[in-house]
Every structure is written in C-alpha cells, then in structure tokens.
Design an enzyme around this catalytic site. Sequence first.
Site, PDB file in Angstrom:
ATOM      1  N   TYR A   1      22.560 -43.176  -5.644  1.00 45.07           N
ATOM      2  CA  TYR A   1      22.854 -41.960  -6.330  1.00 45.07           C
ATOM      3  C   TYR A   1      21.724 -41.499  -6.764  1.00 45.07           C
ATOM      4  CZ  TYR A   1      24.525 -39.222 -10.048  1.00 45.07           C
ATOM      5  OH  TYR A   1      25.166 -37.684 -10.893  1.00 45.07           O
TER       6      TYR A   1
ATOM      7  N   LYS B   1      19.635 -37.844  -5.786  1.00 49.14           N
ATOM      8  CA  LYS B   1      19.629 -36.985  -7.211  1.00 49.14           C
ATOM      9  C   LYS B   1      18.242 -36.553  -6.189  1.00 49.14           C
ATOM     10  CE  LYS B   1      23.232 -35.687  -8.528  1.00 49.14           C
ATOM     11  NZ  LYS B   1      23.816 -34.193  -7.937  1.00 49.14           N
TER      12      LYS B   1
HETATM   13  N1  SER Z   1      27.155 -39.730 -15.413  1.00 47.01           N
HETATM   14  C1  SER Z   1      25.854 -40.261 -14.533  1.00 47.01           C
HETATM   15  C2  SER Z   1      27.113 -41.264 -13.347  1.00 47.01           C
HETATM   16  O1  SER Z   1      27.259 -41.950 -14.537  1.00 47.01           O
HETATM   17  C3  SER Z   1      24.660 -39.966 -14.338  1.00 47.01           C
HETATM   18  O2  SER Z   1      24.712 -38.408 -13.642  1.00 47.01           O
HETATM   19  O3  SER Z   1      26.472 -41.480 -12.097  1.00 47.01           O
END
Ligand code: SER
Length: 240
Positions: free
Chosen positions: A70, A74
Amino acid sequence: MMVAILSVIAEQNPLKAWELNMNSLFNILELAKSGYIKRLFWPSSIAVFGPDTPKEMTPQDTVIKPSTVYGISKLAGENWCSYYSNKYGVDVRSIRYPGLISYKTTPGGGTTDYAVEIFYEAIKRKSYNCFLEKDTVLPMMYMDDAINATIGIMQPESLPSYISYNLGAFSFSPHELAEAIKNKIPEFTISYNPDARQEIARTWPQSIDDSMARNDWGWEPTVGLEEMVDVMLQGLHYNI
Ligand code: SER
C-alpha cells in the site's frame, strides 16, 4: 473518485492492489493531461513512511522508504503526480492522510481500523479485543477534518509547488483511546492480541509535522480526541 485497496488487504494480494491503486490514478492523470479534468486530487497516506523514518513529528521531507505494498503504491502515486505536474502542467493536489475515523463508514481493510471498530464493540459488547499492541501510537483524524482538508487544498488557484502534504490532527495508542472511551462507558474493557497488522503499524509515524500544509493553504484541525470519542458514540446512537 477515490479508489484504493488499503494496507492490510494489499498485503494479501500485492499485485491486485498495485494494479487497482495505480491504474485508477493513470486513468485520471491521462484525462487531466488531455484537458478533461482541471484539477486532480491524489489521496496519499502516512503509509508512504517506513521503518527508517523518524517517528515523532515526522517531517515533510524525510526518509521515505515504505515497507508495505500500500505504501509503495501511494509513494509511486505521489511521484507520478509530480511527473505529470512537471512534465505536462497537470494541476494535481495531494494529502498524506493519517488514520481516518468516522461513524458513517465501516472500516475497510486498514491498519488503523481498530480505532473505528472499537466503538462498535464498546457499544455492543462493552469490550474489545485489539489487534495492535497497547502502546502503539498512530496519527489519526476525524473524518470531518479530513473532508475539510480535502476541500481546503483544492481551493487556492495555485500552490507553491506540487507536493503531497503531511497532515496531522491527533495521535493516540489503543490504551489511550480505551481510557477515553471508559470515561463515557465505565464498564468498557480492552484486551490485546496483536496480529500481522502490528508489523505494519510498527513502521508508521506516531505524529506528523504538518506545518507546510498550515502555511501553504491554511490547514487547521478542529476535532481532538475527546470530542471525537463523543461524536463517535453519539453517531452510533450511544447515549452519553
Ligand atoms: N488508514 C490506512 C490504513 O490503515 C492508512 O492510510 O491502511
């Protein structure tokens, strides 16, 4: 349009997360480049930071080596936005959101989800089994502030340059949140059973230096921890 697979689910299916998180961005970057969209928004995250980043008051410009799929997606998105901005003059704005808390949407596969789940369980069972360790501090924000920030960054005709802005509001650990809930629901108890999500949380900042957002477009959070707890309990129909 906001499309992304969050941190926990992305670890379970890295290539699918990469495909979704990136392709959705390329689609809109290309539309903006062709003149169909005047101004774009790219939602980034504290997940761009990694284990080597300073954890306290994490600066805007610092070591940025994410360790999750993730976070990698990003950060790549931040860099692609920068490329389209420099090369094609696309007007793109971006924020690195902390964990977002709302009673209007249920958690969706993120590491910060506990801070929402805990309210449902506190009301239903008066207890919560937390998947993070007691003292894991993470930066968080109430949704209304996140929405205000998103609207706020899109308003100015121009900003000094394209950057993905650090954004902070307040930070707490599961223990501190549990104590704040206990002030309203005295019978509430919390237990801890950390799982793989602890490994993700361990790599993220504890607090955020968001002075550039404050200077450049007037960012200012309005909701603190106690008020957030009140609003969440009321929003989920608990009479406090
Ligand atoms: N709130 C998100 C997550 O925990 C982080 O951007 O994946």
